[in-house]
Design a protein around this motif. Sequence first.
Motif, PDB file in Angstrom:
ATOM      1  N   LYS A   1       0.881  -4.707  -9.870  1.00  9.73           N
ATOM      2  CA  LYS A   1       1.886  -3.532  -9.303  1.00  9.73           C
ATOM      3  C   LYS A   1       3.139  -3.751  -9.918  1.00  9.73           C
ATOM      4  O   LYS A   1       3.656  -4.695  -9.871  1.00  9.73           O
ATOM      5  CB  LYS A   1       2.052  -3.869  -7.716  1.00  9.73           C
ATOM      6  CG  LYS A   1       3.061  -2.718  -6.985  1.00  9.73           C
ATOM      7  CD  LYS A   1       3.145  -3.243  -5.400  1.00  9.73           C
ATOM      8  CE  LYS A   1       4.497  -2.517  -5.151  1.00  9.73           C
ATOM      9  NZ  LYS A   1       5.043  -2.790  -3.839  1.00  9.73           N
TER      10      LYS A   1
ATOM     11  N   GLU B   1      -4.506  -4.816  -0.764  1.00 12.27           N
ATOM     12  CA  GLU B   1      -3.620  -4.336   0.166  1.00 12.27           C
ATOM     13  C   GLU B   1      -2.764  -5.724   0.659  1.00 12.27           C
ATOM     14  O   GLU B   1      -1.677  -5.642   0.685  1.00 12.27           O
ATOM     15  CB  GLU B   1      -4.224  -3.527   1.367  1.00 12.27           C
ATOM     16  CG  GLU B   1      -4.511  -2.167   1.353  1.00 12.27           C
ATOM     17  CD  GLU B   1      -5.863  -1.999   0.864  1.00 12.27           C
ATOM     18  OE1 GLU B   1      -6.318  -2.790   0.434  1.00 12.27           O
ATOM     19  OE2 GLU B   1      -6.196  -0.631   0.971  1.00 12.27           O
TER      20      GLU B   1
ATOM     21  N   LYS C   1       0.910  -6.230  -0.322  1.00 17.81           N
ATOM     22  CA  LYS C   1       1.650  -6.011   1.205  1.00 17.81           C
ATOM     23  C   LYS C   1       1.980  -4.523   1.340  1.00 17.81           C
ATOM     24  O   LYS C   1       3.084  -4.320   1.562  1.00 17.81           O
ATOM     25  CB  LYS C   1       2.545  -6.838   0.960  1.00 17.81           C
ATOM     26  CG  LYS C   1       2.483  -8.473   1.057  1.00 17.81           C
ATOM     27  CD  LYS C   1       3.656  -9.143   1.348  1.00 17.81           C
ATOM     28  CE  LYS C   1       3.320 -10.815   1.342  1.00 17.81           C
ATOM     29  NZ  LYS C   1       3.167 -11.440   0.251  1.00 17.81           N
ATOM     30  N   GLN C   2       0.975  -3.594   0.734  1.00  8.03           N
ATOM     31  CA  GLN C   2       1.175  -2.172   1.189  1.00  8.03           C
ATOM     32  C   GLN C   2      -0.282  -1.446   1.108  1.00  8.03           C
ATOM     33  O   GLN C   2      -1.188  -2.076   0.878  1.00  8.03           O
ATOM     34  CB  GLN C   2       1.935  -1.542  -0.019  1.00  8.03           C
ATOM     35  CG  GLN C   2       1.023  -1.368  -1.317  1.00  8.03           C
ATOM     36  CD  GLN C   2       1.876  -0.577  -2.404  1.00  8.03           C
ATOM     37  OE1 GLN C   2       2.875  -1.086  -2.594  1.00  8.03           O
ATOM     38  NE2 GLN C   2       1.266   0.316  -3.077  1.00  8.03           N
ATOM     39  N   SER C   3      -0.472  -0.371   1.851  1.00  6.05           N
ATOM     40  CA  SER C   3      -1.709   0.282   1.898  1.00  6.05           C
ATOM     41  C   SER C   3      -1.992   1.064   0.436  1.00  6.05           C
ATOM     42  O   SER C   3      -1.174   1.570  -0.266  1.00  6.05           O
ATOM     43  CB  SER C   3      -1.582   1.526   2.822  1.00  6.05           C
ATOM     44  OG  SER C   3      -0.607   2.486   2.729  1.00  6.05           O
TER      45      SER C   3
END
Length: 87
Positions: free
Chosen positions: A27, A65, A69-71
């Motif tokens: 990310k 996810e 720590k996110q959708s």
Amino acid sequence: MAKKIPMRQCIGCGEMKSKKELIRIIKTPEGEIVLDKTGRQNGRGAYICNDVECFKKARKNKGLERSFKQSINAEIYDALEKEFTGT
């Protein structure tokens, strides 16, 4: 003295393997999720086996996810799967 081999856990199958055996998904600081072929790009990383079955397990059990720590929406998974399989 033997050199220490860095170990990472696959987000699909959960096995601990050497860093060189796994593929890194990152990310970026801009929030983009991409496949890191070099293993040296900046960003938060998650590791996965070089196996389509592990990728499918990671998608099913929401491994990315949890790591980021996110959708994550389906388009990102589809784009990663295309890069992963090379089609």
